[in-house]
Motif scaffolding. Structure first.
Motif, PDB file in Angstrom:
ATOM      1  N   SER A 105       5.886   9.204  -0.985  1.00  0.00           N
ATOM      2  CA  SER A 105       4.809   8.654  -0.174  1.00  0.00           C
ATOM      3  C   SER A 105       5.408   7.792   0.936  1.00  0.00           C
ATOM      4  O   SER A 105       6.625   7.624   1.020  1.00  0.00           O
ATOM      5  CB  SER A 105       3.889   7.796  -1.055  1.00  0.00           C
ATOM      6  N   VAL A 106       4.546   7.261   1.767  1.00  0.00           N
ATOM      7  CA  VAL A 106       4.952   6.241   2.726  1.00  0.00           C
ATOM      8  C   VAL A 106       4.390   4.910   2.240  1.00  0.00           C
ATOM      9  O   VAL A 106       3.198   4.807   1.948  1.00  0.00           O
ATOM     10  CB  VAL A 106       4.446   6.548   4.151  1.00  0.00           C
ATOM     11  N   TYR A 107       5.258   3.927   2.157  1.00  0.00           N
ATOM     12  CA  TYR A 107       4.883   2.631   1.600  1.00  0.00           C
ATOM     13  C   TYR A 107       4.799   1.597   2.726  1.00  0.00           C
ATOM     14  O   TYR A 107       5.727   1.454   3.516  1.00  0.00           O
ATOM     15  CB  TYR A 107       5.907   2.188   0.555  1.00  0.00           C
ATOM     16  N   PHE A 108       3.678   0.900   2.760  1.00  0.00           N
ATOM     17  CA  PHE A 108       3.458  -0.128   3.762  1.00  0.00           C
ATOM     18  C   PHE A 108       3.278  -1.482   3.094  1.00  0.00           C
ATOM     19  O   PHE A 108       2.531  -1.619   2.131  1.00  0.00           O
ATOM     20  CB  PHE A 108       2.220   0.170   4.599  1.00  0.00           C
ATOM     21  N   CYS A 109       3.940  -2.465   3.659  1.00  0.00           N
ATOM     22  CA  CYS A 109       3.746  -3.850   3.263  1.00  0.00           C
ATOM     23  C   CYS A 109       2.871  -4.523   4.326  1.00  0.00           C
ATOM     24  O   CYS A 109       2.969  -4.187   5.517  1.00  0.00           O
ATOM     25  CB  CYS A 109       5.104  -4.540   3.172  1.00  0.00           C
ATOM     26  N   TYR A 133       0.847  -1.182   0.000  1.00  0.00           N
ATOM     27  CA  TYR A 133       0.000   0.000   0.000  1.00  0.00           C
ATOM     28  C   TYR A 133       0.888   1.240   0.000  1.00  0.00           C
ATOM     29  O   TYR A 133       2.027   1.200   0.472  1.00  0.00           O
ATOM     30  CB  TYR A 133      -0.863   0.071   1.269  1.00  0.00           C
ATOM     31  N   ARG A 134       0.341   2.347  -0.461  1.00  0.00           N
ATOM     32  CA  ARG A 134       0.977   3.637  -0.266  1.00  0.00           C
ATOM     33  C   ARG A 134       0.016   4.560   0.480  1.00  0.00           C
ATOM     34  O   ARG A 134      -1.214   4.467   0.326  1.00  0.00           O
ATOM     35  CB  ARG A 134       1.414   4.266  -1.590  1.00  0.00           C
ATOM     36  N   GLN A 135       0.592   5.427   1.295  1.00  0.00           N
ATOM     37  CA  GLN A 135      -0.212   6.373   2.072  1.00  0.00           C
ATOM     38  C   GLN A 135       0.300   7.774   1.819  1.00  0.00           C
ATOM     39  O   GLN A 135       1.431   8.107   2.180  1.00  0.00           O
ATOM     40  CB  GLN A 135      -0.147   6.053   3.564  1.00  0.00           C
ATOM     41  N   ASP A 136      -0.545   8.598   1.220  1.00  0.00           N
ATOM     42  CA  ASP A 136      -0.214   9.983   0.988  1.00  0.00           C
ATOM     43  C   ASP A 136      -0.794  10.824   2.131  1.00  0.00           C
ATOM     44  O   ASP A 136      -1.770  10.423   2.772  1.00  0.00           O
ATOM     45  CB  ASP A 136      -0.767  10.436  -0.358  1.00  0.00           C
ATOM     46  N   PRO A 137      -0.214  11.997   2.403  1.00  0.00           N
ATOM     47  CA  PRO A 137      -0.641  12.798   3.556  1.00  0.00           C
ATOM     48  C   PRO A 137      -2.146  13.052   3.570  1.00  0.00           C
ATOM     49  O   PRO A 137      -2.726  13.481   2.580  1.00  0.00           O
ATOM     50  CB  PRO A 137       0.147  14.103   3.383  1.00  0.00           C
ATOM     51  N   GLY A 138      -2.778  12.792   4.723  1.00  0.00           N
ATOM     52  CA  GLY A 138      -4.203  13.058   4.872  1.00  0.00           C
ATOM     53  C   GLY A 138      -5.114  12.103   4.124  1.00  0.00           C
ATOM     54  O   GLY A 138      -6.324  12.342   4.042  1.00  0.00           O
ATOM     55  N   MET A 139      -4.540  11.041   3.585  1.00  0.00           N
ATOM     56  CA  MET A 139      -5.335  10.094   2.800  1.00  0.00           C
ATOM     57  C   MET A 139      -5.252   8.709   3.428  1.00  0.00           C
ATOM     58  O   MET A 139      -4.333   8.400   4.179  1.00  0.00           O
ATOM     59  CB  MET A 139      -4.791  10.012   1.372  1.00  0.00           C
ATOM     60  N   GLY A 140      -6.229   7.898   3.063  1.00  0.00           N
ATOM     61  CA  GLY A 140      -6.149   6.495   3.457  1.00  0.00           C
ATOM     62  C   GLY A 140      -5.131   5.758   2.614  1.00  0.00           C
ATOM     63  O   GLY A 140      -4.590   6.288   1.655  1.00  0.00           O
ATOM     64  N   GLU A 180      -5.054  -0.985  -7.045  1.00  0.00           N
ATOM     65  CA  GLU A 180      -5.696   0.229  -7.565  1.00  0.00           C
ATOM     66  C   GLU A 180      -4.726   1.173  -8.266  1.00  0.00           C
ATOM     67  O   GLU A 180      -5.092   1.866  -9.216  1.00  0.00           O
ATOM     68  CB  GLU A 180      -6.330   1.001  -6.412  1.00  0.00           C
ATOM     69  N   VAL A 181      -3.485   1.249  -7.786  1.00  0.00           N
ATOM     70  CA  VAL A 181      -2.534   2.258  -8.289  1.00  0.00           C
ATOM     71  C   VAL A 181      -1.202   1.609  -8.645  1.00  0.00           C
ATOM     72  O   VAL A 181      -0.158   1.933  -8.072  1.00  0.00           O
ATOM     73  CB  VAL A 181      -2.357   3.396  -7.246  1.00  0.00           C
ATOM     74  N   PRO A 182      -1.147   0.713  -9.640  1.00  0.00           N
ATOM     75  CA  PRO A 182       0.078  -0.037  -9.927  1.00  0.00           C
ATOM     76  C   PRO A 182       1.096   0.665 -10.829  1.00  0.00           C
ATOM     77  O   PRO A 182       2.248   0.222 -10.908  1.00  0.00           O
ATOM     78  CB  PRO A 182      -0.467  -1.275 -10.645  1.00  0.00           C
ATOM     79  N   ASN A 183       0.683   1.741 -11.519  1.00  0.00           N
ATOM     80  CA  ASN A 183       1.573   2.344 -12.521  1.00  0.00           C
ATOM     81  C   ASN A 183       2.860   2.864 -11.899  1.00  0.00           C
ATOM     82  O   ASN A 183       2.847   3.602 -10.913  1.00  0.00           O
ATOM     83  CB  ASN A 183       0.851   3.480 -13.241  1.00  0.00           C
ATOM     84  N   LYS A 229      -3.767   3.165  -0.141  1.00  0.00           N
ATOM     85  CA  LYS A 229      -4.254   2.647  -1.422  1.00  0.00           C
ATOM     86  C   LYS A 229      -3.388   1.462  -1.848  1.00  0.00           C
ATOM     87  O   LYS A 229      -2.163   1.494  -1.725  1.00  0.00           O
ATOM     88  CB  LYS A 229      -4.232   3.739  -2.486  1.00  0.00           C
ATOM     89  N   LEU A 230      -4.033   0.436  -2.404  1.00  0.00           N
ATOM     90  CA  LEU A 230      -3.358  -0.800  -2.748  1.00  0.00           C
ATOM     91  C   LEU A 230      -2.607  -0.666  -4.071  1.00  0.00           C
ATOM     92  O   LEU A 230      -3.178  -0.270  -5.082  1.00  0.00           O
ATOM     93  CB  LEU A 230      -4.379  -1.933  -2.856  1.00  0.00           C
ATOM     94  N   ILE A 231      -1.317  -1.029  -4.063  1.00  0.00           N
ATOM     95  CA  ILE A 231      -0.491  -0.943  -5.260  1.00  0.00           C
ATOM     96  C   ILE A 231      -0.473  -2.300  -5.979  1.00  0.00           C
ATOM     97  O   ILE A 231      -0.823  -2.396  -7.156  1.00  0.00           O
ATOM     98  CB  ILE A 231       0.949  -0.542  -4.907  1.00  0.00           C
TER      99      ILE A 231
END
Lengths: 113, 116
Positions: B87-91, B35-42, B59-62, B44-46
């Motif tokens: 961004s901040v990337y979470f596994c 997943y990636r997390q942008d400021p103030g957002m939930g 959702e956002v693989p590009n 999103k699955l990469i």
């Protein structure tokens, strides 16, 4: 497309107060709903998981409810403490995309001592 | 039991550079996610993986690629880094059985990436 909304975006309360965080979702076809806690610069910690067939879950001072038909969940925190200050994220698990979680943007909670 | 581990914790890249974010879990989970997390957002699955050798787009693989050669490891590759990938990337990982019943997702501590 599933959308998850959390209200309020931020909340500041005095220590000892009971509080409620709200989460709503647009598609009731979910497997489960989870509440996470995120501390600044840290990963996510799962607080409570409610299966779609359940109505609520409790853990210590935390109680989460789920009303799938209306697309709503609440997280109730009793007797809040400064250590509860964090961002609280709600997420629903979907079938598509490998059972992915769809997250809300979170509620930033500050408990003042 | 380390759970989900990620390296590095922080990284600064220049535009056009490439890098690999590492993720490993020791819980024998079949499903793994980025997943990636942008400021103030939930989040999103990469990309996600349902088992070794099987990956699929979220959702956002590009701009990203993944591989899953073992159950434990799920690296995320950034090719030609762009400022939009700051961004901040979470596994994360979880176990889901054939009936679709599953446990919570366990998250790593995240990688904070800045592209300048």
């Amino acid at each position: 497309k599933q959308e998850v909304t959390q209200i309020p975006a931020a909340l500041s309360v005095p220590e000892g107060e009971n509080l409620v965080l709200n989460c709503s979702f647009t598609d009731s076809a979910i497997y489960n709903l989870q509440w996470f806690r995120q501390d600044p610069g840290k990963g996510l910690t799962s607080l409570l998981l409610i299966q779609s067939s359940q109505r609520e879950q409790t853990s210590g001072r935390l109680n989460a409810s789920l009303d799938k038909s209306s697309g709503r969940s609440t997280l109730y925190i009793a007797a809040s403490q400064p250590g509860d200050s964090a961002t609280y994220l709600c997420a629903v698990r979907e079938v598509e995309y490998g059972n992915k979680l769809v997250f809300g943007a979170g509620t930033i909670l500050r408990v003042k001592s | 039991n380390a759970g989900v581990t990620q390296t590095p914790k922080f990284r600064i890249l220049k535009i056009g550079q490439s890098m690999t974010l590492q993720c490993a879990q020791d819980m024998n989970h079949n499903y793994m996610y980025w997943y990636r997390q942008d400021p103030g957002m939930g989040l999103k699955l990469i990309y996600y993986s349902v088992g070794a050798g099987i990956t699929d787009k979220g959702e956002v693989p590009n701009g990203y690629n993944v591989s899953r050669s073992t159950t434990e490891d799920f690296p995320l590759r950034l090719e030609l880094a762009a400022p939009s990938q700051t961004s901040v990337y979470f596994c994360a990982s979880s176990y889901i059985n054939l009936a679709g019943d599953g446990d919570t997702q366990y998250f790593g501590p995240g990688t904070r990436l800045t592209v300048l």
